[in-house]
Design a protein around this motif. Structure first.
Motif, PDB file in Angstrom:
ATOM      1  N   ALA A  92       0.831  -1.208   0.000  1.00 51.90           N
ATOM      2  CA  ALA A  92       0.000   0.000   0.000  1.00 51.90           C
ATOM      3  C   ALA A  92       0.867   1.260   0.000  1.00 51.90           C
ATOM      4  N   THR A  93       1.912   1.271   0.814  1.00 52.19           N
ATOM      5  CA  THR A  93       2.778   2.450   0.880  1.00 52.19           C
ATOM      6  C   THR A  93       3.525   2.646  -0.432  1.00 52.19           C
ATOM      7  N   PHE A  94       4.007   1.573  -1.021  1.00 50.92           N
ATOM      8  CA  PHE A  94       4.709   1.636  -2.299  1.00 50.92           C
ATOM      9  C   PHE A  94       3.797   2.219  -3.377  1.00 50.92           C
ATOM     10  N   ALA A  95       2.567   1.720  -3.443  1.00 54.55           N
ATOM     11  CA  ALA A  95       1.596   2.217  -4.427  1.00 54.55           C
ATOM     12  C   ALA A  95       1.296   3.692  -4.188  1.00 54.55           C
ATOM     13  N   ARG A  96       1.155   4.086  -2.925  1.00 56.73           N
ATOM     14  CA  ARG A  96       0.893   5.492  -2.592  1.00 56.73           C
ATOM     15  C   ARG A  96       2.062   6.376  -3.011  1.00 56.73           C
ATOM     16  N   ALA A  97       3.301   5.906  -2.811  1.00 57.91           N
ATOM     17  CA  ALA A  97       4.480   6.677  -3.214  1.00 57.91           C
ATOM     18  C   ALA A  97       4.507   6.863  -4.727  1.00 57.91           C
ATOM     19  N   LEU A  98       4.158   5.818  -5.475  1.00 55.11           N
ATOM     20  CA  LEU A  98       4.122   5.937  -6.938  1.00 55.11           C
ATOM     21  C   LEU A  98       3.045   6.926  -7.375  1.00 55.11           C
ATOM     22  N   ARG A  99       1.872   6.856  -6.760  1.00 57.98           N
ATOM     23  CA  ARG A  99       0.798   7.797  -7.096  1.00 57.98           C
ATOM     24  C   ARG A  99       1.202   9.228  -6.778  1.00 57.98           C
ATOM     25  N   ALA A 100       2.005   9.407  -5.733  1.00 57.04           N
ATOM     26  CA  ALA A 100       2.435  10.749  -5.320  1.00 57.04           C
ATOM     27  C   ALA A 100       3.547  11.296  -6.213  1.00 57.04           C
ATOM     28  N   GLY A 101       4.129  10.455  -7.078  1.00 57.77           N
ATOM     29  CA  GLY A 101       5.138  10.951  -8.010  1.00 57.77           C
ATOM     30  C   GLY A 101       6.486  10.270  -7.964  1.00 57.77           C
ATOM     31  N   ALA A 102       6.659   9.276  -7.108  1.00 56.03           N
ATOM     32  CA  ALA A 102       7.933   8.542  -7.076  1.00 56.03           C
ATOM     33  C   ALA A 102       8.046   7.669  -8.318  1.00 56.03           C
ATOM     34  N   LYS A 103       9.273   7.302  -8.653  1.00 57.08           N
ATOM     35  CA  LYS A 103       9.525   6.392  -9.776  1.00 57.08           C
ATOM     36  C   LYS A 103      10.032   5.057  -9.227  1.00 57.08           C
ATOM     37  N   GLN A 104       9.467   3.970  -9.737  1.00 53.33           N
ATOM     38  CA  GLN A 104       9.876   2.642  -9.284  1.00 53.33           C
ATOM     39  C   GLN A 104      11.304   2.351  -9.707  1.00 53.33           C
ATOM     40  N   GLN A 105      12.099   1.919  -8.746  1.00 53.43           N
ATOM     41  CA  GLN A 105      13.466   1.472  -9.001  1.00 53.43           C
ATOM     42  C   GLN A 105      13.511  -0.058  -9.013  1.00 53.43           C
ATOM     43  N   ARG A 106      12.873  -0.667  -8.005  1.00 52.09           N
ATOM     44  CA  ARG A 106      12.753  -2.128  -7.900  1.00 52.09           C
ATOM     45  C   ARG A 106      11.350  -2.447  -7.401  1.00 52.09           C
ATOM     46  N   GLU A 107      10.711  -3.415  -8.043  1.00 57.62           N
ATOM     47  CA  GLU A 107       9.360  -3.790  -7.648  1.00 57.62           C
ATOM     48  C   GLU A 107       9.358  -4.414  -6.254  1.00 57.62           C
TER      49      GLU A 107
END
Length: 155
Positions: A92-107
């Protein structure tokens, strides 16, 4: 008597320099549930010093101050530092960070050392590994798993 380590602080506290500290505070609030504790703003509107709390940890940050050598990751071409953030629900936190504008480095995935974790780069260039501890791995088993992991990675 004044305490050498103030109440609420750990012995080691991250201090982040960013190009856009106000926006960074907004991002950390949205992505990681940060709570702003303090903010000192210069007459030009730049943040000279701010403090946020993420979970039980205080993080300090400021806008870049080039003349003092305080540069953010974008100004120096990246960062060699990773902030490791434990949370209750990594997915949930990972998904929220992506929605907020972070870029995935490692799934997000389960790791041999007992954490479920993924990694993002925030919009300001800081690298965060977001993790939930899912298993206590005994030292002897850790060594076996690490060796197997290295063999697999080597091909």
């Amino acid at each position: 008597m004044v305490k050498a380590i103030p109440d609420g602080y750990a012995e080691l506290t991250a201090y982040l320099s960013v190009d856009g500290a106000s926006e960074a505070i907004d991002f950390y609030t949205e992505a990681f549930g940060a709570k702003e504790l303090a903010r000192s703003t210069a007459p030009n509107g730049k943040i000279m010093h701010a403090q946020i709390r993420i979970g039980g940890t205080i993080v300090m940050l400021s806008d870049e101050l080039r003349e003092a050598g305080l540069l953010g990751p974008h100004s120096v071409g990246g960062t060699p530092v990773t902030l490791y953030l434990f949370v209750e629900d990594v997915d949930a936190t990972f998904a929220r960070a992506l929605r907020a504008g972070a870029k995935q480095q490692r799934e997000v995935q389960d790791h041999f050392f007992g954490d479920r974790a993924g990694q993002v780069i925030d919009p300001f260039g800081h690298r965060w590994t977001i993790a939930t501890h899912i298993e206590d791995v005994p030292p002897d088993e850790f060594d076996q798993r690490a060796e197997a992991h290295m063999r697999k990675a080597a091909g």
